[in-house]
Design an enzyme around this catalytic site. Sequence first.
Site, short mmCIF file in Angstrom:
data_model
loop_
_atom_site.label_atom_id
_atom_site.label_comp_id
_atom_site.label_asym_id
_atom_site.label_seq_id
_atom_site.Cartn_x
_atom_site.Cartn_y
_atom_site.Cartn_z
N HIS A 513 10.33 80.14 11.03
CA HIS A 513 11.08 81.18 10.32
C HIS A 513 10.18 82.03 9.43
O HIS A 513 10.67 82.76 8.57
CB HIS A 513 12.21 80.54 9.49
CG HIS A 513 13.20 79.81 10.34
ND1 HIS A 513 14.09 80.44 11.18
CD2 HIS A 513 13.40 78.48 10.53
CE1 HIS A 513 14.81 79.54 11.83
NE2 HIS A 513 14.41 78.34 11.45
N LYS A 612 -3.45 67.30 -19.01
CA LYS A 612 -2.75 66.09 -18.57
C LYS A 612 -1.33 66.04 -19.12
O LYS A 612 -0.36 66.21 -18.40
CB LYS A 612 -3.55 64.87 -19.03
CG LYS A 612 -2.96 63.55 -18.59
CD LYS A 612 -3.19 63.32 -17.11
CE LYS A 612 -2.55 62.04 -16.62
NZ LYS A 612 -2.42 62.07 -15.16
#
Length: 617
Positions: A513, A612
């Site tokens: 698609h 982090k």
Amino acid sequence: MCGIVAAVGTDNVLPILMEGLKRLEYRGYDSAGVALVQAPGRLGRAREVGKVAALEQALVAAPLTGMTGIAHTRWATHGKPSQDNAHPHMSGRVAVVHNGIIENHLALRAELMADGFVFTSETDTEVMAHLVERELQRSDSLLQAVERAVARLEGAYALGVIDAEAPDRVIGARQGSPLVVGVGDHGCYLGSDPLALLSVTDRFIYLEDGDLVVVNQGGCTVHGLAPDGTRQEVVREVMRFEHDDLAVGKGEFAHYMLKEIHEQPVAVANALEGRLGADRVLIEALGPQARELLADTRQVHIVACGTSYHAGLVARYWIEELAGVPCQVEIASEYRYRQVVAPPGTLFLALSQSGETADTLAALRHARRRQGDDAYIGSLAVCNVPGSSLVRESDLSLMTHAGPEIGVASTKAFTTQLTALMLVTLALRQVRGGDPELTARLVHRLRYLPTLLGDAVALDEEIRGIADGLASHRHALFLGRGSQMPIAMEGALKLKEISYIHAEAYAAGELKHGPLALIDETMPVVALAPMDDVREKLNSNLQEVRARGGELLVFADPESGVVAGEGVTVVNVPACCHYLAPIVYTVPLQLLAYYVAVARDTDVDQPRNLAKSVTVE
Ligand code: HGA
């Protein structure tokens, strides 16, 4: 994200501050700095762009000493990474380190400049230094000056403040960004997380939003904020930190990330420990109110960011298929700002490794505010850090027990999150009376999961051998179907994060698609082919790629029917049931990203621009 360390000791605290900064390096940062009260009335400061090692070098050339000090690793939000923008920021006798964002900094800057203060950085933080300096002129103590200064701030902050004229103390403040007090035998400390301070203490106080703390050599006093805005001294529990300090080293591994990939069999075993009965999940292990909450759950809203979001997407497949409960998954930064329709009986499930992810926390608080109005029935946090804000503020929490994760790119935190989410799924299934035979089969397979992960980790050598082929490419596509689709997304994210190769994931059935237009010999395609109901369909999708010259790297079940050949490399993944396959197939994708990054010589544990524990919005 920014990291804060502060210390008041009986000796020179510089080594403690530097050790703390090194322990916070895992959070990701761009510059580092330190300030100490060298003698009453005299502050010393050093700041460097780049790594903590550069700051260390600068301190060899121009040493600083003092028994009271603050230190910082900065991850820039306001102003580029530069020496002038690095923390601590100073104003007269005051020095400040800050984690978070001061949203009204422009207005405060204008006000302070009109008052004669001169700014030397582009940061939002510097306003705090000048505010405290100004307040000190009309306050009785540093505490009072900081209290008055923070009353002017809008936004999120964790702060450490020192005053050259008050050499025996550091003032800390917390509103929306994490800050802990470390209580030691020879001093008292502040840190963005306990890891920063594990070399000096394992006893911590987790500050709450609104808290101010006075840290002295002999201990601390916490001043909490009452709902009416008044402040009074409060007693906060001192908790012992559980993680094994020794687990924080790299050991024999070249990087923390590789070590953490290899730790996954043990981490997942820890995540399961004490939570499985003979043929069912021990719901009580999820907490005393778990059974009631899960029994009342009519749908689940999972909210998370980044890698945790991918864990949530996998859980949606499990929760709908195995527990028959409707489940929606959303990125926290979107969820928190839209008008969410939460029908009665909605369980809010928050996922975060650190438990301090600002967007996820904000979404949780948003949901909690609506808990009374008949929508949400409660909140469950799946988290790796005991005592974190998310854990403290949720009704229930399920710890993942992954142990400290230092590599910025998440690995064992993800697989243990998935493991915990499978436990939640089975618990939901049990309270809803799902067929116990399938539950029992899955419980038995869960017991075997650490062994399977050990087999998956053993693919290390084989994957190292094929990583070079991918390292020379600029783009890659990842394909999966069903619950492997989020794993394809996670594989693509891991590759992007640490190798900087552009990678996208698609549901394999979606290829034709649109994305099929991208396929040619320069676009490698990584695919996941476990033994599931859609493997034939996936095989057809892979043929579509091959027919257009795309090179395939397929991680496949030995029985999947995918055959190696020209342009098709197949890595056999240990055979496993399709429910647990998302956890097992994650491991080779982590290894692939790791070895590609190593081949490209990137900073694997601290990839550029990333942090982090994402404590800013
Ligand atoms: N806004 C401050 C601190 C940024 C921060 O907390 N990052 O994690 C600055 O830009 O210096």
